[in-house]
Every structure is written in structure tokens, then in C-alpha cells.
Design a protein around this motif. Structure first.
Motif, PDB file in Angstrom:
ATOM      1  N   VAL A   1      65.128  59.580  68.517  1.00 20.14           N
ATOM      2  CA  VAL A   1      64.503  60.218  69.680  1.00 20.14           C
ATOM      3  C   VAL A   1      65.509  61.057  70.469  1.00 20.14           C
ATOM      4  CG1 VAL A   1      63.393  59.763  71.902  1.00 20.14           C
ATOM      5  CG2 VAL A   1      62.680  58.504  69.871  1.00 20.14           C
ATOM      6  N   LEU A   2      66.706  60.541  70.653  1.00 23.10           N
ATOM      7  CA  LEU A   2      67.693  61.228  71.485  1.00 23.10           C
ATOM      8  C   LEU A   2      68.495  62.277  70.710  1.00 23.10           C
ATOM      9  CD1 LEU A   2      68.931  58.112  73.468  1.00 23.10           C
ATOM     10  CD2 LEU A   2      67.334  59.880  74.253  1.00 23.10           C
ATOM     11  N   GLY A   3      68.395  62.231  69.384  1.00 24.14           N
ATOM     12  CA  GLY A   3      69.080  63.225  68.576  1.00 24.14           C
ATOM     13  C   GLY A   3      70.586  63.111  68.601  1.00 24.14           C
ATOM     14  N   GLN A   4      71.074  61.887  68.776  1.00 24.24           N
ATOM     15  CA  GLN A   4      72.520  61.656  68.787  1.00 24.24           C
ATOM     16  C   GLN A   4      72.860  60.632  67.716  1.00 24.24           C
ATOM     17  OE1 GLN A   4      74.465  61.092  72.542  1.00 24.24           O
ATOM     18  NE2 GLN A   4      72.812  62.088  73.659  1.00 24.24           N
ATOM     19  N   SER A   5      74.077  60.692  67.231  1.00 19.99           N
ATOM     20  CA  SER A   5      74.508  59.736  66.216  1.00 19.99           C
ATOM     21  C   SER A   5      74.688  58.351  66.842  1.00 19.99           C
ATOM     22  CB  SER A   5      75.827  60.185  65.585  1.00 19.99           C
ATOM     23  OG  SER A   5      76.876  60.093  66.538  1.00 19.99           O
ATOM     24  N   GLU A   6      74.695  57.358  65.982  1.00 20.30           N
ATOM     25  CA  GLU A   6      74.922  55.992  66.455  1.00 20.30           C
ATOM     26  C   GLU A   6      76.265  55.847  67.154  1.00 20.30           C
ATOM     27  OE1 GLU A   6      75.522  51.626  64.472  1.00 20.30           O
ATOM     28  OE2 GLU A   6      73.893  52.852  63.679  1.00 20.30           O
ATOM     29  N   PRO A   7      77.358  56.372  66.575  1.00 19.62           N
ATOM     30  CA  PRO A   7      78.642  56.259  67.282  1.00 19.62           C
ATOM     31  C   PRO A   7      78.632  56.963  68.641  1.00 19.62           C
ATOM     32  CG  PRO A   7      79.019  56.821  64.979  1.00 19.62           C
ATOM     33  CD  PRO A   7      77.535  56.923  65.215  1.00 19.62           C
ATOM     34  N   ALA A   8      77.966  58.104  68.724  1.00 17.39           N
ATOM     35  CA  ALA A   8      77.902  58.827  69.998  1.00 17.39           C
ATOM     36  C   ALA A   8      77.145  58.020  71.044  1.00 17.39           C
ATOM     37  CB  ALA A   8      77.247  60.188  69.809  1.00 17.39           C
ATOM     38  N   LEU A   9      76.039  57.411  70.649  1.00 16.22           N
ATOM     39  CA  LEU A   9      75.272  56.587  71.593  1.00 16.22           C
ATOM     40  C   LEU A   9      76.071  55.376  72.040  1.00 16.22           C
ATOM     41  CD1 LEU A   9      71.683  56.679  70.064  1.00 16.22           C
ATOM     42  CD2 LEU A   9      72.449  57.717  72.203  1.00 16.22           C
ATOM     43  N   ARG A  10      76.716  54.721  71.085  1.00 16.20           N
ATOM     44  CA  ARG A  10      77.544  53.554  71.438  1.00 16.20           C
ATOM     45  C   ARG A  10      78.649  53.950  72.419  1.00 16.20           C
ATOM     46  NH1 ARG A  10      76.751  48.934  68.400  1.00 16.20           N
ATOM     47  NH2 ARG A  10      75.552  49.213  66.490  1.00 16.20           N
ATOM     48  N   SER A  11      79.240  55.085  72.185  1.00 20.07           N
ATOM     49  CA  SER A  11      80.315  55.565  73.061  1.00 20.07           C
ATOM     50  C   SER A  11      79.797  55.850  74.474  1.00 20.07           C
ATOM     51  CB  SER A  11      80.936  56.826  72.456  1.00 20.07           C
ATOM     52  OG  SER A  11      81.910  57.356  73.317  1.00 20.07           O
ATOM     53  N   ARG A  12      78.645  56.504  74.566  1.00 21.39           N
ATOM     54  CA  ARG A  12      78.077  56.831  75.882  1.00 21.39           C
ATOM     55  C   ARG A  12      77.718  55.563  76.652  1.00 21.39           C
ATOM     56  NH1 ARG A  12      75.442  61.985  76.246  1.00 21.39           N
ATOM     57  NH2 ARG A  12      75.255  61.465  78.453  1.00 21.39           N
ATOM     58  N   VAL A  13      77.122  54.594  75.954  1.00 19.18           N
ATOM     59  CA  VAL A  13      76.745  53.341  76.617  1.00 19.18           C
ATOM     60  C   VAL A  13      77.994  52.584  77.050  1.00 19.18           C
ATOM     61  CG1 VAL A  13      75.645  51.084  76.248  1.00 19.18           C
ATOM     62  CG2 VAL A  13      74.485  53.171  75.508  1.00 19.18           C
ATOM     63  N   THR A  14      79.040  52.625  76.239  1.00 22.35           N
ATOM     64  CA  THR A  14      80.308  51.987  76.612  1.00 22.35           C
ATOM     65  C   THR A  14      80.905  52.649  77.847  1.00 22.35           C
ATOM     66  OG1 THR A  14      80.729  51.313  74.336  1.00 22.35           O
ATOM     67  CG2 THR A  14      82.630  51.409  75.796  1.00 22.35           C
ATOM     68  N   GLU A  15      80.845  53.983  77.903  1.00 22.68           N
ATOM     69  CA  GLU A  15      81.340  54.711  79.079  1.00 22.68           C
ATOM     70  C   GLU A  15      80.584  54.293  80.342  1.00 22.68           C
ATOM     71  OE1 GLU A  15      81.458  59.000  78.720  1.00 22.68           O
ATOM     72  OE2 GLU A  15      81.860  58.782  76.575  1.00 22.68           O
ATOM     73  N   LEU A  16      79.276  54.184  80.229  1.00 19.49           N
ATOM     74  CA  LEU A  16      78.470  53.742  81.369  1.00 19.49           C
ATOM     75  C   LEU A  16      78.913  52.360  81.833  1.00 19.49           C
ATOM     76  CD1 LEU A  16      74.938  54.957  80.278  1.00 19.49           C
ATOM     77  CD2 LEU A  16      76.249  55.776  82.243  1.00 19.49           C
ATOM     78  N   GLY A  17      79.194  51.498  80.879  1.00 25.00           N
ATOM     79  CA  GLY A  17      79.641  50.149  81.208  1.00 25.00           C
ATOM     80  C   GLY A  17      80.943  50.139  81.991  1.00 25.00           C
ATOM     81  N   ARG A  18      81.817  51.033  81.659  1.00 21.17           N
ATOM     82  CA  ARG A  18      83.081  51.118  82.401  1.00 21.17           C
ATOM     83  C   ARG A  18      82.830  51.498  83.858  1.00 21.17           C
ATOM     84  NH1 ARG A  18      85.166  54.142  77.736  1.00 21.17           N
ATOM     85  NH2 ARG A  18      86.047  52.594  76.357  1.00 21.17           N
ATOM     86  N   MET A  19      81.857  52.398  84.069  1.00 19.22           N
ATOM     87  CA  MET A  19      81.537  52.807  85.440  1.00 19.22           C
ATOM     88  C   MET A  19      80.833  51.701  86.214  1.00 19.22           C
ATOM     89  SD  MET A  19      80.392  56.786  85.126  1.00 19.22           S
ATOM     90  CE  MET A  19      79.313  56.638  83.735  1.00 19.22           C
ATOM     91  N   VAL A  20      79.988  50.951  85.541  1.00 22.78           N
ATOM     92  CA  VAL A  20      79.206  49.906  86.189  1.00 22.78           C
ATOM     93  C   VAL A  20      80.040  48.662  86.434  1.00 22.78           C
ATOM     94  CG1 VAL A  20      77.228  48.342  85.883  1.00 22.78           C
ATOM     95  CG2 VAL A  20      77.027  50.746  85.252  1.00 22.78           C
ATOM     96  N   GLY A  21      80.849  48.292  85.462  1.00 18.32           N
ATOM     97  CA  GLY A  21      81.664  47.086  85.577  1.00 18.32           C
ATOM     98  C   GLY A  21      80.971  45.869  85.001  1.00 18.32           C
ATOM     99  N   SER A  22      81.561  44.737  85.231  1.00 12.60           N
ATOM    100  CA  SER A  22      81.033  43.486  84.678  1.00 12.60           C
ATOM    101  C   SER A  22      79.809  43.005  85.436  1.00 12.60           C
ATOM    102  CB  SER A  22      82.101  42.391  84.743  1.00 12.60           C
ATOM    103  OG  SER A  22      83.049  42.594  83.741  1.00 12.60           O
ATOM    104  N   PRO A  23      78.944  42.285  84.771  1.00 10.04           N
ATOM    105  CA  PRO A  23      78.933  42.042  83.337  1.00 10.04           C
ATOM    106  C   PRO A  23      78.371  43.245  82.581  1.00 10.04           C
ATOM    107  CG  PRO A  23      77.046  40.959  84.316  1.00 10.04           C
ATOM    108  CD  PRO A  23      77.824  41.607  85.441  1.00 10.04           C
ATOM    109  N   TRP A  24      78.822  43.449  81.375  1.00 12.39           N
ATOM    110  CA  TRP A  24      78.325  44.533  80.522  1.00 12.39           C
ATOM    111  C   TRP A  24      78.282  44.003  79.086  1.00 12.39           C
ATOM    112  CZ3 TRP A  24      75.616  48.442  81.944  1.00 12.39           C
ATOM    113  CH2 TRP A  24      75.381  49.500  81.073  1.00 12.39           C
ATOM    114  N   ARG A  25      77.399  43.019  78.925  1.00 14.99           N
ATOM    115  CA  ARG A  25      77.231  42.368  77.632  1.00 14.99           C
ATOM    116  C   ARG A  25      76.167  43.092  76.817  1.00 14.99           C
ATOM    117  NH1 ARG A  25      77.436  38.016  81.439  1.00 14.99           N
ATOM    118  NH2 ARG A  25      75.176  38.015  81.354  1.00 14.99           N
ATOM    119  N   SER A  26      75.861  42.558  75.676  1.00 16.70           N
ATOM    120  CA  SER A  26      74.915  43.206  74.768  1.00 16.70           C
ATOM    121  C   SER A  26      73.538  43.399  75.407  1.00 16.70           C
ATOM    122  CB  SER A  26      74.787  42.425  73.462  1.00 16.70           C
ATOM    123  OG  SER A  26      74.312  41.120  73.705  1.00 16.70           O
ATOM    124  N   GLU A  27      73.113  42.454  76.245  1.00 17.09           N
ATOM    125  CA  GLU A  27      71.787  42.616  76.867  1.00 17.09           C
ATOM    126  C   GLU A  27      71.763  43.752  77.884  1.00 17.09           C
ATOM    127  OE1 GLU A  27      73.488  38.699  78.606  1.00 17.09           O
ATOM    128  OE2 GLU A  27      73.388  39.634  76.644  1.00 17.09           O
TER     129      GLU A  27
END
Length: 103
Positions: free
Chosen positions: A55-81
């Protein structure tokens, strides 16, 4: 499972009780969303990343990277859920008709 099943005492174990509770939660959530004109889309956790890439037209690694970046901005907890919820929200926004049409 209906109220007669509950009343008849057919919930024989805690696991069946929890399964019933989960089913009840989903039904109530679906009814509440429908009452407010919102559409419910169910995506199994194991299918979420595949659907998001399509749907988003992005690769799996790109999506994982973007979600990881968001987690850094949000902070803990940033688990799989939290990561899955973020990806599901992103997917929901991308699939929402009003967002795609810019209204």
C-alpha cells in the motif's frame, strides 16, 4: 458464543473465557466504529508488513527504518506492539479515502 452459552456455564476454562472476552471486545469495538461512520479493517500481525509495503509503496527495510526513526523520537517504550500500532496507523491513514482525496 452467545449469552445462553455463558449462562449455561459452557465456559470450561480460563482460556475459553479469555477467548470469549477477546471476541466480545472486537464486536464492541466494531459496533462503536460503525456507529461513528468509521470502517474497521482487520490485518493480522504477520501480514501487516507485507500489506504496508504494497500500500505504501516502500520496501520492507525502508519501512522498518522509518518506524525505528519514529521510535527514537518517541522514546521508550518502543517494543514490537508499538511498532506494529504505528505501522497500522500509517497504513490506515494511507488507505483512508478522505486522506487520499485531500479532504
Amino acid at each position: 458464543m452467545d449469552s445462553k452459552t455463558w449462562a449455561a456455564g459452557e465456559l470450561e476454562s480460563w482460556s475459553s473465557y479469555h477467548a470469549y472476552e477477546g471476541q466480545l471486545f472486537r464486536v464492541i469495538l466494531e459496533q462503536a466504529l460503525e456507529a461513528h461512520g468509521l470502517r474497521l479493517v482487520v490485518v493480522r500481525g504477520r501480514d501487516l508488513l507485507d500489506r504496508a509495503t504494497a500500500v505504501l509503496g516502500q520496501s520492507e527495510p525502508a519501512l522498518r527504518s522509518r518506524v525505528t526513526e519514529l521510535g527514537r523520537m518517541v522514546g521508550s517504550p518502543w517494543r514490537s506492539e508499538q511498532k506494529a500500532a504505528t505501522l497500522a496507523a500509517w497504513l490506515a491513514l494511507a488507505e483512508a479515502p478522505s486522506v487520499r482525496q485531500g479532504t
